[in-house]
Design a protein around this motif. Sequence first.
Motif, PDB file in Angstrom:
ATOM      1  N   ASN A 240       1.110  -1.124  -0.039  1.00 34.28           N
ATOM      2  CA  ASN A 240      -0.138   0.037  -0.093  1.00 34.28           C
ATOM      3  C   ASN A 240       0.732   1.292   0.277  1.00 34.28           C
ATOM      4  N   VAL A 241       1.877   1.217  -0.638  1.00 26.50           N
ATOM      5  CA  VAL A 241       2.846   2.526  -0.822  1.00 26.50           C
ATOM      6  C   VAL A 241       2.380   3.207  -2.103  1.00 26.50           C
ATOM      7  N   LYS A 242       1.968   4.413  -2.033  1.00 33.70           N
ATOM      8  CA  LYS A 242       1.486   5.117  -3.114  1.00 33.70           C
ATOM      9  C   LYS A 242       2.535   5.953  -3.734  1.00 33.70           C
ATOM     10  N   ASP A 243       2.594   5.939  -4.974  1.00 33.51           N
ATOM     11  CA  ASP A 243       3.575   6.919  -5.878  1.00 33.51           C
ATOM     12  C   ASP A 243       2.989   8.333  -5.739  1.00 33.51           C
ATOM     13  N   ALA A 244       3.535   9.048  -6.481  1.00 34.61           N
ATOM     14  CA  ALA A 244       2.994  10.469  -6.637  1.00 34.61           C
ATOM     15  C   ALA A 244       1.777  10.806  -7.450  1.00 34.61           C
ATOM     16  N   THR A 245       1.432   9.739  -8.161  1.00 31.39           N
ATOM     17  CA  THR A 245       0.113  10.052  -8.834  1.00 31.39           C
ATOM     18  C   THR A 245      -1.191   9.194  -8.402  1.00 31.39           C
ATOM     19  N   GLY A 246      -0.849   8.715  -6.946  1.00 31.27           N
ATOM     20  CA  GLY A 246      -1.785   7.868  -6.422  1.00 31.27           C
ATOM     21  C   GLY A 246      -1.908   6.501  -6.728  1.00 31.27           C
ATOM     22  N   ARG A 247      -1.051   5.886  -7.446  1.00 35.25           N
ATOM     23  CA  ARG A 247      -1.097   4.501  -7.767  1.00 35.25           C
ATOM     24  C   ARG A 247      -0.586   3.641  -6.499  1.00 35.25           C
ATOM     25  N   THR A 248      -1.155   2.616  -6.207  1.00 30.24           N
ATOM     26  CA  THR A 248      -0.782   1.974  -5.119  1.00 30.24           C
ATOM     27  C   THR A 248       0.126   0.614  -5.507  1.00 30.24           C
ATOM     28  N   GLY A 249       1.453   0.599  -4.750  1.00 30.93           N
ATOM     29  CA  GLY A 249       2.453  -0.577  -5.178  1.00 30.93           C
ATOM     30  C   GLY A 249       3.232  -1.037  -3.919  1.00 30.93           C
ATOM     31  N   LEU A 250       3.987  -2.118  -4.177  1.00 34.27           N
ATOM     32  CA  LEU A 250       4.779  -2.645  -3.215  1.00 34.27           C
ATOM     33  C   LEU A 250       6.005  -1.657  -3.238  1.00 34.27           C
ATOM     34  N   GLY A 251       6.173  -1.349  -1.768  1.00 35.03           N
ATOM     35  CA  GLY A 251       7.586  -0.412  -1.711  1.00 35.03           C
ATOM     36  C   GLY A 251       8.524  -1.146  -1.238  1.00 35.03           C
ATOM     37  N   LEU A 252       9.554  -1.404  -2.308  1.00 35.55           N
ATOM     38  CA  LEU A 252      10.715  -2.218  -1.913  1.00 35.55           C
ATOM     39  C   LEU A 252      12.081  -1.087  -1.265  1.00 35.55           C
ATOM     40  N   PHE A 253      12.495  -1.306  -0.277  1.00 33.67           N
ATOM     41  CA  PHE A 253      13.526  -0.392   0.524  1.00 33.67           C
ATOM     42  C   PHE A 253      14.423  -1.245   1.379  1.00 33.67           C
ATOM     43  N   GLY A 261      16.353   8.859   9.117  1.00 28.19           N
ATOM     44  CA  GLY A 261      15.278   9.843   8.802  1.00 28.19           C
ATOM     45  C   GLY A 261      14.724  10.108   7.614  1.00 28.19           C
ATOM     46  N   GLN A 262      15.158   9.253   6.593  1.00 28.19           N
ATOM     47  CA  GLN A 262      14.551   9.161   5.181  1.00 28.19           C
ATOM     48  C   GLN A 262      14.438   7.782   4.735  1.00 28.19           C
ATOM     49  N   ARG A 263      13.262   7.440   3.903  1.00 25.30           N
ATOM     50  CA  ARG A 263      13.144   6.204   3.380  1.00 25.30           C
ATOM     51  C   ARG A 263      13.044   6.215   1.844  1.00 25.30           C
ATOM     52  N   ARG A 264      13.922   5.242   1.119  1.00 22.62           N
ATOM     53  CA  ARG A 264      13.843   5.464  -0.319  1.00 22.62           C
ATOM     54  C   ARG A 264      13.092   4.152  -0.684  1.00 22.62           C
ATOM     55  N   TYR A 265      11.925   4.451  -1.721  1.00 16.80           N
ATOM     56  CA  TYR A 265      11.427   3.314  -1.963  1.00 16.80           C
ATOM     57  C   TYR A 265      11.687   2.989  -3.348  1.00 16.80           C
ATOM     58  N   LEU A 266      11.696   1.849  -3.945  1.00 15.24           N
ATOM     59  CA  LEU A 266      11.493   1.364  -5.145  1.00 15.24           C
ATOM     60  C   LEU A 266       9.979   0.932  -5.110  1.00 15.24           C
ATOM     61  N   ILE A 267       9.153   1.570  -5.818  1.00 16.47           N
ATOM     62  CA  ILE A 267       7.735   1.264  -5.951  1.00 16.47           C
ATOM     63  C   ILE A 267       7.246   0.306  -7.231  1.00 16.47           C
ATOM     64  N   LEU A 268       7.047  -1.053  -6.875  1.00 12.60           N
ATOM     65  CA  LEU A 268       6.641  -1.941  -7.953  1.00 12.60           C
ATOM     66  C   LEU A 268       5.392  -2.224  -7.984  1.00 12.60           C
ATOM     67  N   ASP A 269       4.975  -2.639  -9.339  1.00 12.00           N
ATOM     68  CA  ASP A 269       3.436  -2.899  -9.543  1.00 12.00           C
ATOM     69  C   ASP A 269       3.188  -4.079  -8.930  1.00 12.00           C
ATOM     70  N   MET A 276       7.549   1.412 -10.671  1.00 18.75           N
ATOM     71  CA  MET A 276       6.648   2.400 -11.218  1.00 18.75           C
ATOM     72  C   MET A 276       7.138   3.614 -10.662  1.00 18.75           C
ATOM     73  N   ALA A 277       8.073   3.753  -9.675  1.00 20.76           N
ATOM     74  CA  ALA A 277       8.565   5.013  -9.499  1.00 20.76           C
ATOM     75  C   ALA A 277       9.684   4.730  -8.471  1.00 20.76           C
ATOM     76  N   ASP A 278      10.484   5.774  -8.383  1.00 21.47           N
ATOM     77  CA  ASP A 278      11.841   5.711  -7.260  1.00 21.47           C
ATOM     78  C   ASP A 278      11.306   7.217  -6.405  1.00 21.47           C
ATOM     79  N   GLN A 279      11.160   6.753  -5.185  1.00 22.44           N
ATOM     80  CA  GLN A 279      10.694   7.759  -4.302  1.00 22.44           C
ATOM     81  C   GLN A 279      10.990   7.768  -2.738  1.00 22.44           C
ATOM     82  N   SER A 280      11.676   8.753  -2.328  1.00 22.83           N
ATOM     83  CA  SER A 280      11.939   9.132  -1.192  1.00 22.83           C
ATOM     84  C   SER A 280      10.804   9.853  -0.250  1.00 22.83           C
ATOM     85  N   ILE A 281      10.930   9.615   1.046  1.00 22.32           N
ATOM     86  CA  ILE A 281      10.053  10.260   1.923  1.00 22.32           C
ATOM     87  C   ILE A 281      10.939  10.504   3.221  1.00 22.32           C
TER      88      ILE A 281
END
Length: 317
Positions: A240-253, A261-269, A276-281
Amino acid sequence: MDDLEILADMRADAPLPEPERLRRLRRRVTRRGRKLVIMPSLLVAAVAVVALVLVAVPALRRPPEVRSMPAVETILLNSETVLEQAARTVEKRAPVPEPRPDQWQYTKTLNVQPADGRTETYESWLRYDGKQSAGRDPEGNFHVADVPPDPDDDDLSPQQYREKLLKLPSDPDKLLAHVAGDRHWIDYPKEESKRVEDADSRAYRILSLYLTQQAVMPPKLEAAIFRALAKIPGVQIEQNVKDATGRTGLGLFRSTAGEEGQRRYLILDPRTYRAMADQSIWLRDEVIDGEVAFRKGAVFADVWLAAGIVDRPGEVP
């Protein structure tokens, strides 16, 4: 072979960056595991290059419009189970023909800035042999530029990536040992060769890099990448990790000491396991020189919206 479906303010009058500047900026923003440094005056150049490195994949379905990401409860999954399922799924994929050297890789990327949540969408074209790149400047003018060879650079053309991937072992243990000690990723670029990186961190960075390159590769190798990732300590997956467009995927980290202090996800379909995305929060406020640079909850992201092979720069699949 298979496909993976898988920067702050910029002056409006900014000139198109030179190719060499683009290539150096790409190294700063695409190498997995590095702390993100946003340089406002270089924003467009850096994002353009992130898009240029992607390799051949068929056209992807356009995602929903960008919207704010509502709070959603993520669930920590058993990473070994998920990654094994990913491996079993991708190794069943049908082969994909290799593009011709004179064809072009088109990519469309959405970038989200952490300081203010600003979003920009970029389109780019890269010849499969890496000899030319193309894109639009801030005024919308289309440019095609030659990409001269650079022996001191770690950039690989789409064609070179394929050649490298074909030489990799498809046994997970042998693959893991290979990428942990791959001299190409240790020695280049030369100005960064003295950076100390442990074998597990390097292996995770390189395997993730292959996935984010969306590179054409043999299905068995793609499966081996997922199985090798499962063997690296600290690798986790959230549902249930969402990318910046709102799509829900699996967040690999990967959880590592000193980077809480920061988590970097590779979000997978969750069905195809394509990137789907390379995303840090930011998990807490980040303070630089006594001032809050990024607030808790800030997001930096590159989201892949579309990609495909075309015959000429400027074409869209």
